[in-house]
Design a protein around this motif. Structure first.
Motif, PDB file in Angstrom:
ATOM      1  N   PRO A 144       0.925  -1.112   0.281  1.00  8.45           N
ATOM      2  CA  PRO A 144      -0.195  -0.281   0.241  1.00  8.45           C
ATOM      3  C   PRO A 144       0.775   1.063  -0.305  1.00  8.45           C
ATOM      4  O   PRO A 144       0.482   2.446  -0.247  1.00  8.45           O
ATOM      5  CB  PRO A 144      -0.987  -0.154   1.685  1.00  8.45           C
ATOM      6  CG  PRO A 144      -0.666  -1.336   1.664  1.00  8.45           C
ATOM      7  CD  PRO A 144       0.158  -1.747   1.026  1.00  8.45           C
ATOM      8  N   LEU A 145       1.784   1.075   0.500  1.00 10.79           N
ATOM      9  CA  LEU A 145       3.105   2.494   1.113  1.00 10.79           C
ATOM     10  C   LEU A 145       3.510   2.535  -0.485  1.00 10.79           C
ATOM     11  O   LEU A 145       3.019   3.479  -0.958  1.00 10.79           O
ATOM     12  CB  LEU A 145       4.092   2.153   1.754  1.00 10.79           C
ATOM     13  CG  LEU A 145       4.921   3.070   2.432  1.00 10.79           C
ATOM     14  CD1 LEU A 145       4.047   4.627   2.859  1.00 10.79           C
ATOM     15  CD2 LEU A 145       5.459   2.467   2.991  1.00 10.79           C
ATOM     16  N   CYS A 146       3.784   1.550  -0.968  1.00 10.44           N
ATOM     17  CA  CYS A 146       4.269   2.262  -2.407  1.00 10.44           C
ATOM     18  C   CYS A 146       3.097   2.059  -3.688  1.00 10.44           C
ATOM     19  O   CYS A 146       3.532   2.868  -4.392  1.00 10.44           O
ATOM     20  CB  CYS A 146       4.912  -0.167  -3.647  1.00 10.44           C
ATOM     21  SG  CYS A 146       6.654  -0.780  -2.164  1.00 10.44           S
ATOM     22  N   ARG A 147       2.301   1.668  -3.164  1.00 16.12           N
ATOM     23  CA  ARG A 147       1.255   1.663  -4.400  1.00 16.12           C
ATOM     24  C   ARG A 147       0.861   3.660  -4.067  1.00 16.12           C
ATOM     25  O   ARG A 147       0.213   4.387  -5.149  1.00 16.12           O
ATOM     26  CB  ARG A 147      -0.436   0.699  -3.920  1.00 16.12           C
ATOM     27  CG  ARG A 147      -2.352   1.672  -5.221  1.00 16.12           C
ATOM     28  CD  ARG A 147      -2.248   0.513  -4.834  1.00 16.12           C
ATOM     29  NE  ARG A 147      -2.290  -0.476  -6.090  1.00 16.12           N
ATOM     30  CZ  ARG A 147      -1.707  -2.012  -5.268  1.00 16.12           C
ATOM     31  NH1 ARG A 147      -1.938  -1.909  -3.898  1.00 16.12           N
ATOM     32  NH2 ARG A 147      -1.762  -3.117  -6.339  1.00 16.12           N
ATOM     33  N   GLN A 148       0.592   3.985  -3.161  1.00 11.08           N
ATOM     34  CA  GLN A 148       0.143   5.533  -2.728  1.00 11.08           C
ATOM     35  C   GLN A 148       1.230   6.025  -3.550  1.00 11.08           C
ATOM     36  O   GLN A 148       0.798   7.521  -4.118  1.00 11.08           O
ATOM     37  CB  GLN A 148      -0.003   5.853  -0.979  1.00 11.08           C
ATOM     38  CG  GLN A 148      -0.582   7.652  -0.508  1.00 11.08           C
ATOM     39  CD  GLN A 148      -0.386   7.657   0.094  1.00 11.08           C
ATOM     40  OE1 GLN A 148       0.271   6.273   1.463  1.00 11.08           O
ATOM     41  NE2 GLN A 148      -1.169   7.986   0.741  1.00 11.08           N
ATOM     42  N   LEU A 149       2.480   5.973  -2.954  1.00 10.63           N
ATOM     43  CA  LEU A 149       3.873   7.526  -4.074  1.00 10.63           C
ATOM     44  C   LEU A 149       3.648   7.100  -5.343  1.00 10.63           C
ATOM     45  O   LEU A 149       3.375   7.972  -6.167  1.00 10.63           O
ATOM     46  CB  LEU A 149       4.751   6.227  -3.375  1.00 10.63           C
ATOM     47  CG  LEU A 149       5.602   7.598  -3.935  1.00 10.63           C
ATOM     48  CD1 LEU A 149       6.169   8.880  -3.875  1.00 10.63           C
ATOM     49  CD2 LEU A 149       7.304   6.912  -3.580  1.00 10.63           C
TER      50      LEU A 149
END
Length: 198
Positions: free
Chosen positions: A53-58
């Motif tokens: 999710p962190l990678c997707r948000q960025l």
């Protein structure tokens, strides 16, 4: 032609890697180590519930699509691999920009190398959106157990219907339960790759 190879810990995949179906572009750096900080060991749960999710948000903030995130253990260490894409294709510069943006957000997680890559041209179809993008393309399905004496089927993808992979083959339409497929990937025609200019 651009020269390919290893420079200052940055990895640029050479043409023979592309020919085998790997990413066209990849930017990678060894993980910075800080002995004062405890690193969070990454199990599958942390990868899917926190890191992805962190990678997707960025990625969304930078107008990229996050294709996949995986942690692979190899003889040289643990590789955290992030695959990104965009409508007009990913460049090496895109990989580097995203790498430099995401790396500080992941510094507390346990990995040895962080790679940001464009999707491989024969990358397996895993998620629903992978199948949606591949509709109409020729794919290859490897089965866990043989079906009518065959463990590999090939045909043009019609789509996912009620949990089944539907393909059009010379013998007609075939339906394969998704859970029966060990591997699904695009069929790539590599003719002429050696003449590609980089």
């Amino acid at each position: 032609k651009r020269k390919w190879g290893r420079r200052q810990n940055h990895l640029f995949f050479p043409q023979d890697r592309v020919r085998r179906g790997g990413p066209l572009f990849c930017f990678a750096l060894k993980s910075p180590r800080n002995g004062k900080n405890e690193r969070v060991k990454m199990a599958k749960a942390e990868l899917t519930t926190v890191v992805e999710p962190l990678c997707r948000q960025l990625a969304e903030q930078m107008a990229y699509e996050l294709v996949d995130v995986c942690l692979d253990k190899e003889t040289t260490g643990k590789y955290l691999r992030i695959y990104i894409d965009k409508p007009d294709g990913i460049t090496l510069d895109d990989c580097e920009v995203y790498h430099r943006a995401i790396q500080p957000k992941l510094e507390n997680y346990d990995y040895d190398f962080l790679e940001v890559s464009s999707p491989g041209i024969d990358r397996p179809l895993k998620k629903d959106r992978d199948f949606e993008r591949a509709v109409g393309e020729e794919i290859e399905i490897h089965l866990f157990k043989a079906m009518a004496g065959r463990k590999t089927l090939q045909g043009h993808l019609i789509g996912l219907v009620d949990g089944e992979i539907v393909i059009d083959t010379p013998e007609g339409e075939k339906r394969i339960a998704r859970k029966a497929a060990a591997l699904v990937k695009p069929v790539v025609d590599m003719d002429g790759v050696e003449e590609m200019e980089f």
